[in-house]
Write an enzyme that holds these catalytic residues in place. Structure first.
Site, PDB file in Angstrom:
ATOM      1  N   ASP A  78       0.763  -1.104   0.032  1.00  0.00           N
ATOM      2  CA  ASP A  78       0.009  -0.007  -0.035  1.00  0.00           C
ATOM      3  C   ASP A  78       0.906   1.340  -0.078  1.00  0.00           C
ATOM      4  O   ASP A  78       1.995   1.255   0.255  1.00  0.00           O
ATOM      5  CB  ASP A  78      -0.892  -0.137   1.274  1.00  0.00           C
ATOM      6  CG  ASP A  78      -0.157  -0.192   2.610  1.00  0.00           C
ATOM      7  OD1 ASP A  78       0.567  -0.767   2.623  1.00  0.00           O
ATOM      8  OD2 ASP A  78      -0.716   0.642   3.448  1.00  0.00           O
ATOM      9  N   GLU A 143       0.373  -1.376   5.662  1.00  0.00           N
ATOM     10  CA  GLU A 143       1.480  -0.730   6.693  1.00  0.00           C
ATOM     11  C   GLU A 143       1.345   0.924   6.800  1.00  0.00           C
ATOM     12  O   GLU A 143       1.584   1.334   7.851  1.00  0.00           O
ATOM     13  CB  GLU A 143       2.611  -1.022   5.993  1.00  0.00           C
ATOM     14  CG  GLU A 143       4.103  -0.614   6.753  1.00  0.00           C
ATOM     15  CD  GLU A 143       4.418   0.710   6.686  1.00  0.00           C
ATOM     16  OE1 GLU A 143       5.345   1.068   7.444  1.00  0.00           O
ATOM     17  OE2 GLU A 143       4.110   1.404   5.802  1.00  0.00           O
TER      18      GLU A 143
END
Length: 400
Positions: A78, A143
């Protein structure tokens, strides 16, 4: 002609795994195909119970001795949002300019590293190499939202335990000089909401003992402490950002109307604490500051990490020696620091696993989360060389 690895890197950048609606399905399909190309075992572990596709992709390159502890190469899929009007080009088009600079969200943080792992393995497999230890690659979601619904969950599962990890590599930061930087620990991120309760009333009166007065006193105390830490950081030639406690006011909340003195106000702070600070003592100091601000002032944690574990950088430590032996092959100087932010490595260290944060980028301005994030093609390719040198050293560490 563009190197094949660069083409794959740019393809990965174009997958919009950007919050708040990341295309995890697209990333998973891309990674599954990659694993098939390289002949790596590939499986998925879903870590969420809701409709969001929070899935871990695990790739495995088998070693000769599966009983030995394995090597983990972790990366996240991400990326953070962008201010489109502040970018010189589409942040998800992976535009490469005449200098070889590749622009895109995730070029530094951290899609480069995921591709560098894979392309180093491609090169090693093409040469017919096999090592003693298994090498696992994990591509994790969430994350950038703190990892609480991604790696933090996955690292507690049986599927992770079965990987039999000995040590891990994860992300670091670019070095703006001619060196590489390895991160052996991280500061503890504390996201705190301070709440102040006081007397309400009409906005036309001198109300005593208000929430605002007490909150302002507390904010002044915290910002004075911030200034003290800033001065210490600036005056010390040996102090890196990861060695300092940073305090930043990020949000103020409360109030009902322009003419009502509120009964309650809150201020949110992002505090990052180095592993050298006694966390229990620091929390006690926060309590005292609240008491000094006045009755009805308290705080609660929105996020609290209380792990001060660091990874050994002792020259005799087998993992650290193997890692630095790989770096020596590159003839590039290595510096070591405590990471100034927070990565998924903190969950690994908290569980007792050695973890080194390392993104092989040098002569590169740090642009993660910034406008016009980029990585030069030459620096990207050099990063593949770095892992090509490091992985054999780690994967062939003898049993100890």
């Amino acid at each position: 002609m563009e190197p094949f690895a660069v083409t794959k890197f740019r393809e990965y950048i174009r997958i919009k795994t950007v919050h708040p609606d990341p295309d995890y399905d697209g990333a998973i399909a891309f990674l599954d195909k990659y694993a098939e190309e390289l002949g790596l075992e590939c499986r998925h572990v879903k870590v969420s119970k809701d409709d969001v596709n929070r899935t871990i992709v695990i790739m495995t390159w088998k070693g000769r001795n599966p009983n030995l502890k394995s090597i983990l190469l972790n990366s996240h899929t991400d990326v953070v949002p962008v201010y489109e009007d502040q970018w010189k080009c589409d942040a998800f088009a992976a535009i490469k300019d005449e200098n070889g600079d590749i622009y895109g969200r995730g070029t530094q943080d951290m899609k480069c590293v995921g591709i560098q792992y894979l392309e180093a393995i491609r090169r090693l497999k093409k040469e017919g190499k096999q090592f003693e230890r298994d090498i696992h690659l994990t591509f994790v979601p969430e994350e950038e939202l703190g990892g609480e619904y991604g790696a933090a969950v996955f690292f507690k599962t049986k599927e992770f335990s079965d990987l039999n990890i000995g040590m891990a590599l994860d992300e670091g930061l670019a070095n703006e000089g001619n060196k590489y930087t390895a991160y052996y620990g991280e500061r503890s991120p504390w996201w705190i909401r301070f709440k102040s309760e006081g007397n309400p009333g009409h906005g036309s009166r001198f109300i005593e003992n208000t929430a605002a007065e007490k909150l302002m006193k507390l904010i002044d105390t915290l910002l004075n402490f911030r200034e003290e830490e800033k001065v210490k950081f600036q005056q010390s030639v040996k102090c890196n950002l990861g060695d300092a406690t940073t305090v930043n006011l990020t949000k103020i909340e409360g109030g009902l109307a322009y003419n009502i003195v509120p009964a309650e106000l809150s201020a949110c702070f992002d505090i990052r604490i180095p592993p050298t600070v006694d966390l229990k003592e620091f929390e006690g100091q926060l309590t005292k500051w609240c008491e000094s601000a006045g009755q009805g002032v308290s705080f609660e944690f929105v996020q609290k990490t209380s792990n001060t574990n660091v990874t050994s950088t002792d020259a005799n430590d087998p993992w650290w020696k193997a890692f630095t032996d790989g770096i020596k092959k590159l003839n590039i100087e290595l510096t070591t620091e405590v990471f100034s932010g927070a990565t998924d490595s903190r969950f690994l260290r908290a569980a007792g696993y050695p973890a080194i944060g390392f993104s092989p980028m040098r002569n590169t301005p740090i642009r993660l989360h910034d406008h016009n994030e980029f990585l030069n093609e030459t620096n990207f390719m050099e990063g593949i060389d770095a892992y090509y040198a490091i992985l054999p050293c780690l994967a062939d560490v003898p049993s100890f």
